[in-house]
Design a protein around this motif. Structure first.
Motif, PDB file in Angstrom:
ATOM      1  N   LEU A   1       0.853  -1.175   0.000  1.00 52.52           N
ATOM      2  CA  LEU A   1       0.000   0.000   0.000  1.00 52.52           C
ATOM      3  C   LEU A   1       0.897   1.236   0.000  1.00 52.52           C
ATOM      4  N   PRO A   2       0.923   2.014  -1.057  1.00 54.54           N
ATOM      5  CA  PRO A   2       1.738   3.232  -1.085  1.00 54.54           C
ATOM      6  C   PRO A   2       1.211   4.242  -0.065  1.00 54.54           C
ATOM      7  N   LEU A   3       2.100   4.815   0.705  1.00 52.92           N
ATOM      8  CA  LEU A   3       1.714   5.813   1.699  1.00 52.92           C
ATOM      9  C   LEU A   3       2.129   7.219   1.288  1.00 52.92           C
ATOM     10  N   GLY A   4       3.179   7.340   0.508  1.00 51.50           N
ATOM     11  CA  GLY A   4       3.635   8.651   0.091  1.00 51.50           C
ATOM     12  C   GLY A   4       5.135   8.678  -0.105  1.00 51.50           C
ATOM     13  N   VAL A 113       3.544  -2.807   4.106  1.00 57.56           N
ATOM     14  CA  VAL A 113       3.450  -4.214   3.692  1.00 57.56           C
ATOM     15  C   VAL A 113       2.892  -5.043   4.841  1.00 57.56           C
ATOM     16  N   TRP A 114       2.286  -6.157   4.496  1.00 57.48           N
ATOM     17  CA  TRP A 114       1.744  -7.075   5.492  1.00 57.48           C
ATOM     18  C   TRP A 114       1.737  -8.465   4.894  1.00 57.48           C
ATOM     19  N   ASP A 115       1.581  -9.454   5.751  1.00 52.66           N
ATOM     20  CA  ASP A 115       1.598 -10.827   5.222  1.00 52.66           C
ATOM     21  C   ASP A 115       0.204 -11.236   4.762  1.00 52.66           C
ATOM     22  N   ARG A 116       0.162 -12.142   3.797  1.00 56.22           N
ATOM     23  CA  ARG A 116      -1.092 -12.611   3.209  1.00 56.22           C
ATOM     24  C   ARG A 116      -1.974 -13.350   4.211  1.00 56.22           C
ATOM     25  N   ILE A 125      -7.264  -4.584   8.575  1.00 54.01           N
ATOM     26  CA  ILE A 125      -7.782  -3.762   7.467  1.00 54.01           C
ATOM     27  C   ILE A 125      -8.083  -2.357   7.986  1.00 54.01           C
ATOM     28  N   TRP A 126      -8.751  -2.271   9.131  1.00 57.95           N
ATOM     29  CA  TRP A 126      -9.061  -0.981   9.742  1.00 57.95           C
ATOM     30  C   TRP A 126      -7.766  -0.208  10.047  1.00 57.95           C
ATOM     31  N   PHE A 127      -6.799  -0.916  10.628  1.00 54.54           N
ATOM     32  CA  PHE A 127      -5.537  -0.270  10.992  1.00 54.54           C
ATOM     33  C   PHE A 127      -4.803   0.253   9.750  1.00 54.54           C
ATOM     34  N   ARG A 128      -4.763  -0.526   8.679  1.00 53.81           N
ATOM     35  CA  ARG A 128      -4.115  -0.076   7.439  1.00 53.81           C
ATOM     36  C   ARG A 128      -4.805   1.171   6.886  1.00 53.81           C
ATOM     37  N   GLU A 129      -6.136   1.194   6.960  1.00 55.47           N
ATOM     38  CA  GLU A 129      -6.876   2.364   6.481  1.00 55.47           C
ATOM     39  C   GLU A 129      -6.567   3.595   7.329  1.00 55.47           C
ATOM     40  N   CYS A 130      -6.426   3.402   8.646  1.00 56.35           N
ATOM     41  CA  CYS A 130      -6.046   4.518   9.527  1.00 56.35           C
ATOM     42  C   CYS A 130      -4.665   5.039   9.152  1.00 56.35           C
ATOM     43  N   LEU A 131      -3.709   4.131   8.949  1.00 54.43           N
ATOM     44  CA  LEU A 131      -2.359   4.541   8.554  1.00 54.43           C
ATOM     45  C   LEU A 131      -2.375   5.273   7.222  1.00 54.43           C
ATOM     46  N   ARG A 132      -3.140   4.762   6.274  1.00 49.58           N
ATOM     47  CA  ARG A 132      -3.239   5.408   4.960  1.00 49.58           C
ATOM     48  C   ARG A 132      -3.779   6.822   5.109  1.00 49.58           C
TER      49      ARG A 132
END
Length: 142
Positions: A1-4, A113-116, A125-132
């Protein structure tokens, strides 16, 4: 997931002898540095880039804490090299000047990045969206 994207900044106190002029790679050798060593490991990518130019930096302070390094340089002639986004965010608080690193001027792409195995975990998923969302407010995405 690109963050910037972010880049490294050379950071110093306001009034530092380098604060009002262009900084060169050779300036890294002229002043002592505060280094952030989270894992206590060996040579950093910055040190490798300096070594490739036949240069090195003199480490006067090692700390695992970014804010400790910034506090130390705010009251001395120490330099440090940190994320430009972090340095700009804390420059006013600590009375700092941030300039692009002449040793590592290229932007760094930040990705998450995260593991499959746990990729579909609702909490992750929620945490990744918060980070994004936070990253979108802090970093350039272009």
């Amino acid at each position: 997931l690109p963050l910037g994207y972010d880049r490294l900044a050379l950071v110093m106190r306001r009034g530092h002898p380098l604060a009002d002029r262009p900084v060169t790679p050779e300036d890294y050798e002229r002043f002592p540095h505060a280094a952030i060593r989270i894992f206590g490991d060996g040579q950093s990518e910055l040190d490798a880039a300096l070594a490739a130019r036949g240069l090195s930096r003199r480490i006067a302070l090692n700390t695992p804490y970014f804010t400790a390094a910034l506090a130390a340089i705010s009251h001395s002639d120490l330099l440090t090299t940190v994320s430009e986004a972090l340095a700009q965010r804390l420059a006013e608080t600590f009375g700092l000047v941030c300039v692009p690193s002449p040793v590592a001027p290229e932007p760094m792409r930040l990705v998450l990045v995260w593991d499959r195995l746990r990729g579909r975990d609702p909490a992750l998923i929620w945490f990744r969206e918060c980070l994004r969302d936070v990253a979108a407010a802090v970093y350039s995405v272009s």
